[in-house]
Design a protein around this motif. Structure first.
Motif, PDB file in Angstrom:
ATOM      1  N   MET A  57       6.165   3.035  19.627  1.00 51.53           N
ATOM      2  CA  MET A  57       4.685   3.693  18.731  1.00 51.53           C
ATOM      3  C   MET A  57       4.563   3.093  17.103  1.00 51.53           C
ATOM      4  N   LEU A  58       3.599   2.214  16.785  1.00 53.57           N
ATOM      5  CA  LEU A  58       3.420   1.755  15.601  1.00 53.57           C
ATOM      6  C   LEU A  58       2.107   1.942  14.577  1.00 53.57           C
ATOM      7  N   SER A  59       2.971   1.933  12.952  1.00 48.86           N
ATOM      8  CA  SER A  59       2.113   2.516  12.030  1.00 48.86           C
ATOM      9  C   SER A  59       1.492   1.061  11.349  1.00 48.86           C
ATOM     10  N   PRO A  60       0.061   1.007  11.335  1.00 48.31           N
ATOM     11  CA  PRO A  60      -0.516   0.307  10.160  1.00 48.31           C
ATOM     12  C   PRO A  60      -0.695   0.539   8.898  1.00 48.31           C
ATOM     13  N   TYR A  61      -0.260   1.829   9.189  1.00 46.88           N
ATOM     14  CA  TYR A  61      -1.567   2.804   7.800  1.00 46.88           C
ATOM     15  C   TYR A  61      -0.423   4.007   7.413  1.00 46.88           C
ATOM     16  N   THR A  62      -0.384   3.923   6.129  1.00 42.29           N
ATOM     17  CA  THR A  62      -0.183   4.586   5.684  1.00 42.29           C
ATOM     18  C   THR A  62      -0.707   5.569   4.106  1.00 42.29           C
ATOM     19  N   HIS A  63      -1.194   6.728   4.037  1.00 47.00           N
ATOM     20  CA  HIS A  63      -2.023   7.055   3.639  1.00 47.00           C
ATOM     21  C   HIS A  63      -1.385   7.887   2.028  1.00 47.00           C
ATOM     22  N   HIS A  64      -1.234   7.858   0.914  1.00 49.19           N
ATOM     23  CA  HIS A  64      -0.643   8.664  -0.025  1.00 49.19           C
ATOM     24  C   HIS A  64      -1.647   9.735  -0.605  1.00 49.19           C
ATOM     25  N   TRP A  65      -1.021  10.944  -0.849  1.00 54.69           N
ATOM     26  CA  TRP A  65      -1.762  12.164  -1.450  1.00 54.69           C
ATOM     27  C   TRP A  65      -1.803  11.571  -2.656  1.00 54.69           C
ATOM     28  N   ASN A  66      -1.438  10.806  -3.563  1.00 56.95           N
ATOM     29  CA  ASN A  66      -1.101  10.453  -4.611  1.00 56.95           C
ATOM     30  C   ASN A  66      -0.651   8.634  -4.998  1.00 56.95           C
ATOM     31  N   ASP A  67      -1.475   8.372  -6.284  1.00 57.60           N
ATOM     32  CA  ASP A  67      -1.967   6.514  -6.369  1.00 57.60           C
ATOM     33  C   ASP A  67      -0.571   6.343  -6.746  1.00 57.60           C
ATOM     34  N   ASN A  68       0.435   5.859  -6.488  1.00 54.82           N
ATOM     35  CA  ASN A  68       1.807   5.478  -7.327  1.00 54.82           C
ATOM     36  C   ASN A  68       1.563   3.970  -7.140  1.00 54.82           C
ATOM     37  N   PRO A  69       1.661   3.264  -8.299  1.00 49.98           N
ATOM     38  CA  PRO A  69       2.179   1.621  -8.700  1.00 49.98           C
ATOM     39  C   PRO A  69       3.110   0.783  -7.720  1.00 49.98           C
ATOM     40  N   HIS A  71       4.353   2.236  -4.778  1.00 46.83           N
ATOM     41  CA  HIS A  71       3.846   2.254  -3.577  1.00 46.83           C
ATOM     42  C   HIS A  71       3.760   1.359  -3.128  1.00 46.83           C
ATOM     43  N   ARG A  72       4.687   0.451  -2.365  1.00 46.79           N
ATOM     44  CA  ARG A  72       4.283  -0.787  -1.267  1.00 46.79           C
ATOM     45  C   ARG A  72       3.292   0.558   0.610  1.00 46.79           C
ATOM     46  N   PRO A  73       2.921  -1.152   0.945  1.00 46.07           N
ATOM     47  CA  PRO A  73       2.775  -0.856   2.581  1.00 46.07           C
ATOM     48  C   PRO A  73       3.642   0.008   3.472  1.00 46.07           C
ATOM     49  N   VAL A  74       3.363   1.258   3.589  1.00 49.79           N
ATOM     50  CA  VAL A  74       4.402   1.136   4.971  1.00 49.79           C
ATOM     51  C   VAL A  74       4.840   0.801   6.168  1.00 49.79           C
ATOM     52  N   PHE A  98       8.614   2.287  -0.828  1.00 46.53           N
ATOM     53  CA  PHE A  98       8.890   2.041  -1.349  1.00 46.53           C
ATOM     54  C   PHE A  98       9.325   0.500  -1.705  1.00 46.53           C
ATOM     55  N   GLY A  99       8.903   0.535  -0.199  1.00 48.57           N
ATOM     56  CA  GLY A  99      10.051  -1.053   0.320  1.00 48.57           C
ATOM     57  C   GLY A  99      10.894  -1.135   0.476  1.00 48.57           C
ATOM     58  N   GLN A 100      11.994  -0.603   0.950  1.00 50.03           N
ATOM     59  CA  GLN A 100      12.794  -0.385   1.296  1.00 50.03           C
ATOM     60  C   GLN A 100      13.366   0.136   2.716  1.00 50.03           C
ATOM     61  N   ALA A 101      13.777  -0.831   3.476  1.00 52.34           N
ATOM     62  CA  ALA A 101      14.333  -0.413   4.520  1.00 52.34           C
ATOM     63  C   ALA A 101      14.846   0.790   4.596  1.00 52.34           C
ATOM     64  N   SER A 102      14.303   1.825   5.842  1.00 53.99           N
ATOM     65  CA  SER A 102      14.493   2.769   6.639  1.00 53.99           C
ATOM     66  C   SER A 102      14.549   3.661   8.235  1.00 53.99           C
ATOM     67  N   ALA A 173       3.708  13.639   0.882  1.00 55.96           N
ATOM     68  CA  ALA A 173       3.554  12.503  -0.166  1.00 55.96           C
ATOM     69  C   ALA A 173       2.554  12.259   1.211  1.00 55.96           C
ATOM     70  N   GLY A 174       1.742  12.111   1.818  1.00 54.91           N
ATOM     71  CA  GLY A 174       0.670  11.925   2.880  1.00 54.91           C
ATOM     72  C   GLY A 174       0.142  11.804   4.163  1.00 54.91           C
ATOM     73  N   LEU A 175      -0.190  11.236   4.751  1.00 56.42           N
ATOM     74  CA  LEU A 175      -0.535  10.637   5.612  1.00 56.42           C
ATOM     75  C   LEU A 175      -0.704   9.493   6.227  1.00 56.42           C
ATOM     76  N   LEU A 176       0.131   9.308   7.634  1.00 61.07           N
ATOM     77  CA  LEU A 176       0.568   7.982   8.620  1.00 61.07           C
ATOM     78  C   LEU A 176       0.121   8.415   9.860  1.00 61.07           C
ATOM     79  N   PHE A 177      -0.655   6.890   9.482  1.00 52.56           N
ATOM     80  CA  PHE A 177      -1.528   6.337  11.038  1.00 52.56           C
ATOM     81  C   PHE A 177      -1.489   5.856  11.974  1.00 52.56           C
ATOM     82  N   ALA A 178      -0.149   6.196  13.321  1.00 52.70           N
ATOM     83  CA  ALA A 178      -0.102   5.209  14.472  1.00 52.70           C
ATOM     84  C   ALA A 178      -0.544   5.081  15.694  1.00 52.70           C
ATOM     85  N   TYR A 179      -0.580   3.897  16.022  1.00 58.29           N
ATOM     86  CA  TYR A 179      -0.782   3.986  17.691  1.00 58.29           C
ATOM     87  C   TYR A 179       0.601   4.211  18.805  1.00 58.29           C
ATOM     88  N   SER A 180       0.473   4.752  20.099  1.00 57.95           N
ATOM     89  CA  SER A 180       1.593   5.082  20.938  1.00 57.95           C
ATOM     90  C   SER A 180       1.110   3.523  21.696  1.00 57.95           C
TER      91      SER A 180
END
Length: 183
Positions: A57-69, A71-74, A98-102, A173-180
């Motif tokens: 699975m690959l995720s190109p986009y995550t939508h956060h419920w709240n805008d936060n400066p 936030h980095r692309p997931v 927040f751009g941290q490897a997880s 936090a939000g929604l993660l959109f993915a293709y598998s």
């Protein structure tokens, strides 16, 4: 992106376990091992493995419920191993909000044919998250020593028998959109 040494050590241990056959390995007729990370205890008794053994699975986009400066692309990639009865286990590598490897290590269950539609399915996974550290460690609940439990539900649609689009609910936090892709 530079990964911290503890993340590299975790991935090295996982790679070592995979290459040495630690886990659920079965010898095949040609003498090679058919390594499966999911324990046989996840399979439904009396059923054989499904034809869909793996899913990436690959995720190109995550939508956060709240805008936060901050936030980095997931960016996410995951690999699931499926056993009978819709059960699976897997590993996701991603950069958090927040751009941290997880990392997320999980088990789960999938139900196909939701609402009578053979292309619609839902999944739920439960596992451990690692990666929210430093000033961001309080951004996920129950985060102790950088590890936190997680339960993640999703809704998916089969575009083809091997390709699907999915939406994952990431709690508050939000929604993660993915293709598998299954193989």
């Amino acid at each position: 992106m530079a990964f911290p040494s503890s993340f590299r050590a975790t991935m090295a241990a996982l790679a070592l376990a995979c290459t040495t056959g630690v886990g659920n390995a079965h010898a095949t007729d040609n003498g090679l091992y058919d390594w499966q990370p999911c324990p046989d205890s996840l399979a439904v008794e009396g059923e054989t493995r499904t034809t869909k053994k793996w899913e990436v699975m690959l995720s190109p986009y995550t939508h956060h419920w709240n805008d936060n400066p901050e936030h980095r692309p997931v960016k996410l990639i995951s690999l699931d191993s499926h056993v009978s009865g819709g059960r699976f286990c897997g590993l996701a590598l991603f950069t958090n909000s927040f751009g941290q490897a997880s990392t997320y290590v999980y088990v789960g269950k999938q139900w196909d044919g939701i609402l009578g539609n053979p292309k619609l399915f839902t999944k739920v996974s439960a596992g451990l998250l690692w990666g929210y550290r430093g000033e961001y460690k309080e951004k996920i609940p129950f985060n102790h020593l950088g590890i936190a439990p997680a339960v993640i539900p999703s809704l998916g649609y089969y575009v083809t028998p091997k390709d699907s689009a999915q939406v994952y609910l990431l709690g508050t936090a939000g929604l993660l959109f993915a293709y598998s892709r299954s193989f």
